[in-house]
Design a protein around this motif. Sequence first.
Motif, short mmCIF file in Angstrom:
data_model
loop_
_atom_site.label_atom_id
_atom_site.label_comp_id
_atom_site.label_asym_id
_atom_site.label_seq_id
_atom_site.Cartn_x
_atom_site.Cartn_y
_atom_site.Cartn_z
N MET A 20 0.83 -1.21 0.00
CA MET A 20 0.00 0.00 0.00
C MET A 20 0.86 1.26 0.00
O MET A 20 0.55 2.23 -0.69
N GLU A 21 1.96 1.23 0.73
CA GLU A 21 2.87 2.38 0.78
C GLU A 21 3.44 2.67 -0.62
O GLU A 21 3.53 3.82 -1.04
N THR A 22 3.83 1.61 -1.33
CA THR A 22 4.34 1.78 -2.69
C THR A 22 3.26 2.33 -3.60
O THR A 22 3.52 3.23 -4.41
N LEU A 23 2.04 1.81 -3.50
CA LEU A 23 0.94 2.29 -4.34
C LEU A 23 0.66 3.77 -4.09
O LEU A 23 0.41 4.53 -5.03
N ARG A 24 0.72 4.19 -2.84
CA ARG A 24 0.42 5.58 -2.50
C ARG A 24 1.54 6.54 -2.93
O ARG A 24 1.28 7.61 -3.43
N ASN A 25 2.80 6.12 -2.67
CA ASN A 25 3.91 7.06 -2.80
C ASN A 25 4.86 6.81 -3.96
O ASN A 25 5.54 7.74 -4.41
N ARG A 26 4.99 5.57 -4.44
CA ARG A 26 5.91 5.27 -5.54
C ARG A 26 5.26 4.29 -6.51
O ARG A 26 5.84 3.26 -6.85
N GLU A 81 -9.28 4.23 -1.22
CA GLU A 81 -8.45 5.38 -0.91
C GLU A 81 -8.33 6.36 -2.07
O GLU A 81 -7.72 7.41 -1.92
N GLY A 82 -8.85 6.00 -3.23
CA GLY A 82 -8.79 6.89 -4.38
C GLY A 82 -7.39 7.13 -4.91
O GLY A 82 -7.11 8.17 -5.52
N VAL A 83 -6.49 6.17 -4.72
CA VAL A 83 -5.12 6.28 -5.22
C VAL A 83 -5.13 6.21 -6.74
O VAL A 83 -5.81 5.37 -7.33
N ASP A 84 -4.37 7.09 -7.39
CA ASP A 84 -4.25 7.06 -8.86
C ASP A 84 -3.38 5.87 -9.24
O ASP A 84 -2.20 5.81 -8.89
N LEU A 85 -3.95 4.93 -9.96
CA LEU A 85 -3.25 3.70 -10.33
C LEU A 85 -2.73 3.74 -11.76
O LEU A 85 -2.30 2.71 -12.30
N GLY A 86 -2.71 4.92 -12.37
CA GLY A 86 -2.31 5.05 -13.77
C GLY A 86 -0.89 4.60 -14.06
O GLY A 86 -0.60 4.15 -15.17
N ALA A 87 0.00 4.72 -13.10
CA ALA A 87 1.40 4.35 -13.32
C ALA A 87 1.73 2.94 -12.84
O ALA A 87 2.87 2.50 -12.91
N VAL A 88 0.71 2.21 -12.35
CA VAL A 88 0.95 0.88 -11.77
C VAL A 88 0.94 -0.18 -12.87
O VAL A 88 -0.03 -0.32 -13.61
N PHE A 89 2.03 -0.93 -12.95
CA PHE A 89 2.11 -2.08 -13.83
C PHE A 89 2.42 -3.29 -12.96
O PHE A 89 3.20 -3.20 -12.01
#
Length: 198
Positions: A20-26, A81-89
């Motif tokens: 979750m920390e990676t998804l939120r911040n990196r 949490e509404g995290v932007d997942l656009g950069a997540v692969f």
Amino acid sequence: LEDNVRNFLQSRGKVNRQIMETLRNRSDRFFAYNNGISSIAAEVEFVRGSRDGRRIRAIKNWRIVNGGQTTASIHSAGESEGVDLGAVFVPAKIIVVRQDTGDDLIPSIARYANSQNKVEEADFSSNEPYYRELQRLSRTLWVKSPGDVQLSTRWYFERTRGQYEDERKAESAQRGGRARFDRQNPRIQKFTKPDIAK
């Protein structure tokens, strides 16, 4: 996720908290940091993609057998949490399983994909400059053996777990190599990162 061996463990555990920390911040580093998912399918259909590659057009009966925590964490980050997942692969492995082998193969895939040698917290610091230098010194500095003043030995610093046995085995390829290694690096003089902390 019906073939997964666990339900979502929420974000209370250390691993899920780090996901979750990676998804939120990196989120741009998620692909590099995460092991991804292992999944099975009855069939995968491809079409020609750009630059002469192939793209997946359809997957029939797709099921995740390892990576449920990753999948659920991504879902929770995006939905709750509404995290932007656009950069997540997410790295993904898809295994096509024939129907006649599925009953035997699927549990084995889940078992082996969920098992690995445990990595200790101390293992992550193995490549720090301090430990590299300590290893170099431990291979070059000789001391007199307490039991035999004619014999010089070394205090062997095991920077990475299993290093002592690997080097000992490599030395045994030479005639008398293992005995020489044991004389020069007595097991009682081997020490590790937790030993330094103590």
